[in-house]
Motif scaffolding. Structure first.
Motif, mmCIF file in Angstrom:
data_model
loop_
_atom_site.group_PDB
_atom_site.id
_atom_site.type_symbol
_atom_site.label_atom_id
_atom_site.label_comp_id
_atom_site.label_asym_id
_atom_site.label_seq_id
_atom_site.Cartn_x
_atom_site.Cartn_y
_atom_site.Cartn_z
ATOM 1 N N ARG A 1 0.784 -1.399 -0.032
ATOM 2 C CA ARG A 1 -0.195 0.131 -0.114
ATOM 3 C C ARG A 1 0.234 1.314 -0.279
ATOM 4 O O ARG A 1 2.120 0.918 0.313
ATOM 5 C CB ARG A 1 -0.459 0.234 1.709
ATOM 6 C CG ARG A 1 -2.038 -0.635 1.294
ATOM 7 C CD ARG A 1 -3.013 -0.457 2.106
ATOM 8 N NE ARG A 1 -3.947 -0.581 2.429
ATOM 9 C CZ ARG A 1 -5.336 -0.349 1.690
ATOM 10 N NH1 ARG A 1 -4.760 1.035 1.345
ATOM 11 N NH2 ARG A 1 -6.343 -0.949 1.796
ATOM 12 N N SER A 2 -0.035 1.903 -0.443
ATOM 13 C CA SER A 2 1.522 3.077 -0.691
ATOM 14 C C SER A 2 0.879 4.389 0.511
ATOM 15 O O SER A 2 0.366 3.641 1.507
ATOM 16 C CB SER A 2 0.883 4.552 -2.065
ATOM 17 O OG SER A 2 -0.510 4.695 -2.022
ATOM 18 N N GLN A 3 1.463 4.790 0.758
ATOM 19 C CA GLN A 3 0.907 6.474 1.476
ATOM 20 C C GLN A 3 -0.890 6.641 2.064
ATOM 21 O O GLN A 3 -1.423 6.656 0.790
ATOM 22 C CB GLN A 3 2.357 7.551 1.681
ATOM 23 C CG GLN A 3 1.285 8.540 0.588
ATOM 24 C CD GLN A 3 2.773 8.090 -1.012
ATOM 25 O OE1 GLN A 3 2.404 7.056 -1.209
ATOM 26 N NE2 GLN A 3 3.877 9.048 -0.751
ATOM 27 N N PRO A 4 -1.207 7.101 3.030
ATOM 28 C CA PRO A 4 -2.479 7.605 2.948
ATOM 29 C C PRO A 4 -2.946 8.730 2.308
ATOM 30 O O PRO A 4 -2.000 9.222 1.947
ATOM 31 C CB PRO A 4 -2.638 7.670 4.867
ATOM 32 C CG PRO A 4 -1.543 8.426 5.271
ATOM 33 C CD PRO A 4 -0.580 6.670 3.712
ATOM 34 N N LEU A 5 -4.105 8.076 1.432
ATOM 35 C CA LEU A 5 -4.580 9.787 0.644
ATOM 36 C C LEU A 5 -4.680 10.979 1.882
ATOM 37 O O LEU A 5 -5.398 11.071 2.246
ATOM 38 C CB LEU A 5 -5.177 9.493 0.403
ATOM 39 C CG LEU A 5 -6.749 9.992 -1.083
ATOM 40 C CD1 LEU A 5 -5.053 10.212 -2.321
ATOM 41 C CD2 LEU A 5 -7.455 9.143 -1.781
ATOM 42 N N VAL A 6 -4.054 12.309 0.732
ATOM 43 C CA VAL A 6 -4.639 12.855 0.941
ATOM 44 C C VAL A 6 -4.374 13.668 -0.122
ATOM 45 O O VAL A 6 -3.541 14.383 -0.690
ATOM 46 C CB VAL A 6 -3.523 13.726 1.583
ATOM 47 C CG1 VAL A 6 -3.266 15.331 2.470
ATOM 48 C CG2 VAL A 6 -2.378 13.344 3.265
ATOM 49 N N ALA A 7 -5.532 14.135 -0.374
ATOM 50 C CA ALA A 7 -5.951 14.915 -2.072
ATOM 51 C C ALA A 7 -5.884 16.824 -0.861
ATOM 52 O O ALA A 7 -6.754 17.017 -0.963
ATOM 53 C CB ALA A 7 -7.354 15.127 -2.628
ATOM 54 N N PRO A 8 -5.343 17.553 -1.711
ATOM 55 C CA PRO A 8 -5.232 19.180 -1.145
ATOM 56 C C PRO A 8 -6.202 19.813 -2.249
ATOM 57 O O PRO A 8 -6.648 19.817 -3.274
ATOM 58 C CB PRO A 8 -3.804 19.203 -1.181
ATOM 59 C CG PRO A 8 -3.332 18.872 -2.605
ATOM 60 C CD PRO A 8 -3.744 17.679 -2.553
ATOM 61 N N ASP A 9 -6.845 21.262 -1.665
ATOM 62 C CA ASP A 9 -7.246 21.967 -2.276
ATOM 63 C C ASP A 9 -6.674 22.704 -2.947
ATOM 64 O O ASP A 9 -5.639 22.824 -2.821
ATOM 65 C CB ASP A 9 -8.004 22.863 -1.080
ATOM 66 C CG ASP A 9 -8.883 22.645 -0.790
ATOM 67 O OD1 ASP A 9 -9.833 21.510 -1.099
ATOM 68 O OD2 ASP A 9 -9.041 23.071 1.337
ATOM 69 N N PRO A 10 -7.278 22.851 -4.384
ATOM 70 C CA PRO A 10 -6.338 24.031 -5.315
ATOM 71 C C PRO A 10 -5.730 24.797 -4.611
ATOM 72 O O PRO A 10 -6.787 25.627 -4.091
ATOM 73 C CB PRO A 10 -6.832 23.319 -6.684
ATOM 74 C CG PRO A 10 -8.670 23.334 -6.437
ATOM 75 C CD PRO A 10 -8.523 22.485 -4.982
ATOM 76 N N PRO A 11 -4.697 25.074 -5.258
ATOM 77 C CA PRO A 11 -4.813 27.291 -4.930
ATOM 78 C C PRO A 11 -5.379 28.044 -5.836
ATOM 79 O O PRO A 11 -6.238 27.534 -6.283
ATOM 80 C CB PRO A 11 -3.536 27.695 -5.699
ATOM 81 C CG PRO A 11 -2.583 25.896 -6.016
ATOM 82 C CD PRO A 11 -4.376 25.168 -5.808
ATOM 83 N N LEU B 1 -5.800 28.839 -9.736
ATOM 84 C CA LEU B 1 -5.988 26.990 -10.157
ATOM 85 C C LEU B 1 -7.849 26.736 -9.550
ATOM 86 O O LEU B 1 -8.058 25.696 -10.488
ATOM 87 C CB LEU B 1 -4.714 26.013 -9.922
ATOM 88 C CG LEU B 1 -3.954 26.282 -10.541
ATOM 89 C CD1 LEU B 1 -2.347 25.295 -10.269
ATOM 90 C CD2 LEU B 1 -4.088 26.580 -11.676
ATOM 91 N N ALA B 2 -8.705 27.414 -9.373
ATOM 92 C CA ALA B 2 -10.104 27.195 -9.152
ATOM 93 C C ALA B 2 -10.287 27.499 -9.960
ATOM 94 O O ALA B 2 -10.483 28.039 -11.083
ATOM 95 C CB ALA B 2 -10.302 27.679 -7.967
ATOM 96 N N ARG B 3 -11.946 26.566 -10.463
ATOM 97 C CA ARG B 3 -12.153 25.810 -11.788
ATOM 98 C C ARG B 3 -13.073 27.271 -11.554
ATOM 99 O O ARG B 3 -14.373 27.704 -11.169
ATOM 100 C CB ARG B 3 -13.281 25.232 -12.370
ATOM 101 C CG ARG B 3 -12.386 23.379 -12.150
ATOM 102 C CD ARG B 3 -11.840 22.835 -13.531
ATOM 103 N NE ARG B 3 -10.800 21.895 -13.263
ATOM 104 C CZ ARG B 3 -9.940 21.554 -14.511
ATOM 105 N NH1 ARG B 3 -10.581 22.631 -15.517
ATOM 106 N NH2 ARG B 3 -9.819 20.299 -14.376
#
Lengths: 475, 401
Positions: free
Chosen positions: A5-15, A18-20
């Motif tokens: 298994r890879s490291q635990p998942l952290v999905a950061p907020d976009p700067p 770069l927000a849509r």
């Protein structure tokens, strides 16, 4: 394998940068959208509409007058001769059929690619497709010499013992274009049904209620209706996508299936398709940039939309540039004296002015769209779109006429010059196109209201309390 | 990398062992018949090169269209593209045996009429210089794109995204030019009398198709064994499947365009290429390409739910790679074996030698870096609603009627 298994998942907020960005500006809500878009088709026609419509209608009349003159007199009224048997007629045909492709790209291909920004421009682009195909269809018929016999092209077995020549790409054109027109029409109409129902529900006069009621086919907006609607749209998008490739490929076969240097080359099908999307996107921009201002639709067709269309224009223009380059390269690489002559005659022969103008308009000028500042300047994009329209018309002229005018016998070489009838017919077809488009924005919902409401919801729309905007085109 | 290390070390050892053993076998083949070795090796080389180039394209496309869904598979593609410098080294045997493979190189001093007119392009010095330029361009592009991506793993900065976009914008132009010329140099010029303007696009379309099949397999395996388990979901598989379907059609369209226009015009200086491939055993291979490369994958991929079915997709992607190999063989091998297609031990040895070498390097990359761009600004978007594949376009919002 759990150890892998890879490291635990952290999905950061976009700067933030770069927000849509929102697709609908100023948090416009559903009521505003319904009022604004329907208002264009409901209120009184403003002055600018008449100012555009009357000259267009005049040009349309000119178009039919020219056709009547041509049919009653003969093909000799054009500038054709024995060497250049195809010139403006087929140039106009390929030009118009190409214009149509952007509509299908936007409504079908971008739909399949899940690009939500397409919703603001798809309806107008699809309408443009239909009108462009109508303009295109005129030219193969009138160029026949005996246009009253055009039904020979249709597969009507046994009638007068006439059999279509199925090995001729002109016959394939009939199938390709009629299929394309029918599917595009269905796609356009099916997509418009919920919006027609909105117009029906808002109608104040009996006539409007009746007409929009018939067109809306009993739409109530039930879940079942929506389910069928979405399925139909998906299937029609799936059908349209290969069609858009096939139509212009078959148009390219009109040339590439021959033996003529300058016409017979294997890159023609994808090159024509890229060129078609390129010219069509330019025409969408030419039409929508003024209309968004005149109709007050800046919150719906935003700068972001123009920016994205500019990127598509850049991509398609670069593909066209690639095709120009590979044509030159392969002519040199093949070593065939005929191929080399065909290319050199284009670039340095009597029509060099057309070739270099084409290159500047189609391959070089769109490169300005790399700059964000250019893509976001309405004036710059509008001017570029005009340049591309001119360049793409010239491209077809260059392909057709420069390949023909100096054939294998120098004694038969000639230089094509258009007559007033040639010019009048082209101008007239432009008038017909604009007339149809102006009628469309006046009587039908020119923006896919139901669809952009979804985009509005995601753009933080105000749900209620949004006042109805004033009706009419001048917004 | 914390705990996948041992797996990648073992993978690297196995790949290296296979590569060395197969390389030795291929070396024997080289000593016995350099000409035959050249063709076998070229075929294997082009197969892996096309995967690397396809990966480079997909990475650049991802940046240019500001995609979100493909973030979780991008690192694997970056590694695959980053095999370009290794491929440059693996090109050395081709550079050495080139005169036995490319007839025009052998006749450089006594050219025939066809070669005489294209000597400006097909001459030994320019041929080698071009190869050097291609590898330099591909390597720099792959290196810079991966370097900025890795930097973003640490900083999460928007600046990295912007840099990658810029590299991709310039890269796409260079990519289009170099891939076209490389396909002409290394495949089309095997028969220098023949040319086709669409050839570069044809090679490109097949390469991307095969790369999509490869990345589907790779994503499925990496999800199964761990590194991508938390980030690759139904949506990613669905979208790769959709692109695979699109490129199945696109490839068929491009190859049909070439075949049809040459067939219908019927000019001998063009038709001989297909006439040769329509004779003997190659005729059957041509039909395999029609049915196996296009029709079967097209029909199988049509349904939306098909792209979610691993029982269908995994064999299909394996099949696609096989078909891609066969298709490249259809371009390359009739020159050596005009009677028909056959796979020899030397073909397999070359394939395994390159596979082993590249596999070992790929395993090294995977062991050194995070398996996906962990701080990419679009990662969150890729994971949002990731379990449910998009069945129809989400923008049509029924509730707003």
């Amino acid at each position: 394998m759990a150890a892998l298994r890879s490291q635990p998942l952290v999905a950061p907020d976009p700067p933030a940068e770069l927000a849509r960005p929102p697709l609908i500006l100023n948090r416009r809500g559903t009521a505003w959208i319904s009022g604004k878009v329907s208002g264009i088709a409901e209120g009184r026609a403003p002055r600018w509409w008449w100012a555009a419509f009357l000259p267009s209608a005049g040009l349309t009349a000119l178009c039919f007058a020219m056709i009547a003159y041509l049919v009653s007199t003969g093909i000799g009224v054009w500038g054709l001769d024995c060497t250049v048997g195809w010139a403006w007629d087929i140039t106009n045909f390929v030009f118009w059929i190409g214009i149509g492709h952007a509509g299908t790209l936007i409504s079908a291909i971008l739909f399949l690619l899940r690009q939500p920004w397409r919703t603001s421009i798809s309806r107008a682009a699809e309408a443009m497709t239909l009108f462009a195909v109508i303009c295109a269809a005129i030219f193969p018929v009138i160029h026949l010499g005996r246009p009253w016999d055009c039904w020979w092209l249709f597969p009507i077995p046994n009638a007068n013992a006439i059999w279509p020549q199925f090995r001729s790409p002109l016959t394939w054109d009939v199938f390709a274009i009629s299929t394309y027109f029918v599917v595009s029409l269905m796609f356009w109409y099916v997509g418009m049904i919920p919006d027609l129902a909105t117009l029906r529900d808002r109608a104040r006069t009996r006539a409007r209620k009746l007409v929009y009621g018939l067109l809306a086919m009993g739409w109530t907006g039930s879940i079942r209706h929506w389910r069928h609607y979405e399925k139909a749209c998906l299937l029609l998008a799936g059908l349209s996508t290969p069609l858009v490739l096939s139509v212009h490929s078959i148009v390219s076969f009109d040339f590439a299936a021959s033996l003529l240097p300058g016409w017979h080359t294997t890159i023609f099908p994808p090159y024509f398709v890229a060129g078609a999307i390129f010219s069509g996107m330019a025409m969408v921009l030419t039409l929508l940039i003024p209309i968004r201002t005149l109709c007050g639709l800046e919150d719906v067709i935003t700068v972001l939309h123009i920016d994205r269309m500019g990127k598509v224009l850049l991509a398609a223009g670069s593909m066209v540039g690639y095709a120009y380059a590979i044509e030159w390269f392969t002519a040199r690489y093949s070593g065939s004296p005929h191929e080399i002559f065909a290319w050199e005659n284009r670039a340095f022969g009597p029509y060099a002015w057309a070739y270099w103008t084409m290159l500047a308009c189609n391959a070089i000028s769109p490169q300005l769209l790399w700059l964000r500042r250019v893509r976001r300047s309405m004036a710059a994009v509008f001017l570029l779109s005009i340049a591309v329209n001119v360049g793409m018309w010239l491209e077809r002229f260059v392909i057709i006429v420069t390949s023909l005018h100096r054939d294998f016998l120098p004694s038969s070489w000639s230089y094509f010059r258009p007559t007033l009838v040639d010019i009048g017919t082209l101008a007239g077809s432009l008038g017909l196109f604009l007339t149809l488009f102006l009628l469309f924005i006046r009587f039908l919902p020119m923006i896919a209201m139901a669809e952009i409401k979804g985009a509005a919801a995601r753009s933080g729309a105000r749900a209620h309390g949004d006042p109805d905007p004033p009706g009419g085109l001048s917004g | 990398m914390p705990d996948t290390g041992s797996f990648w070390i073992r993978a690297r050892q196995v790949c290296a062992a296979v590569g060395i053993a197969a390389g030795a076998a291929a070396g024997i083949g080289w000593a016995r018949d350099p000409g035959e070795f050249g063709f076998s090796y070229l075929l294997a080389f082009m197969f892996f090169l096309s995967l690397g180039l396809g990966a480079l394209f997909l990475v650049m496309l991802h940046h240019l269209v500001d995609a979100g869904w493909s973030v979780p598979i991008r690192r694997v593609l970056e590694h695959l593209a980053m095999l370009a410098p290794a491929l440059a080294l693996l090109f050395v045997p081709i550079a050495i045996v080139a005169p036995q493979v490319y007839p025009w190189l052998a006749m450089a001093d006594h050219p025939d009429a066809a070669l005489e007119s294209k000597r400006w392009f097909l001459n030994p010095a320019f041929f080698y210089a071009r190869a050097l330029a291609y590898f330099a361009i591909w390597s720099v592009l792959a290196w810079r794109l991966r370097a900025w991506s890795l930097r973003q793993d640490r900083s999460g900065a928007a600046e990295c995204t912007r840099r990658m976009r810029r590299w991709s914008a310039a890269g796409m132009f260079l990519f289009a030019i170099t891939v076209t010329l490389a396909a002409i140099d290394w495949m089309q010029s095997l028969q220098h009398h023949w040319s086709s303007t669409i050839y570069g696009v044809l090679f490109f379309a097949g390469s991307v198709w095969a790369t999509l099949a490869w990345i589907f397999l790779a994503a499925a395996i990496l999800r199964l064994i761990g590194p991508l388990r938390e980030v690759v979901h139904a949506r990613q598989f669905h979208d790769i499947g959709v692109l695979l379907l699109a490129f199945t059609l696109f490839y068929a369209y491009i190859h049909f365009s070439q075949y049809f226009l040459i067939w219908t015009a019927h000019i001998p200086e063009e038709t001989f290429w297909y006439a040769q491939r329509g004779a003997g055993g190659w005729r059957g291979i041509g039909l395999w390409i029609v049915f196996g490369h296009f029709l079967a994958p097209f029909l199988l991929l049509l349904r939306i739910d098909a792209k979610q079915s691993m029982a269908l997709m995994l064999p299909l992607c394996g099949w696609a790679l096989l078909m891609h190999y066969l298709e490249l063989a259809y371009h390359i091998m009739p020159v050596l074996r005009p009677d028909g297609f056959r796979i020899t031990g030397l073909d397999m040895a070359c394939l395994l030698a390159i596979d082993g070498a590249l596999g070992a390097i790929f395993a090294l990359f995977m062991s050194r870096h995070p398996a996906y761009p962990i701080r990419d600004p679009r990662l969150q978007e890729a994971l949002a609603g990731a379990g449910t594949p998009p069945v129809s376009a989400p923008e049509t919002a029924a509730e707003d009627a």
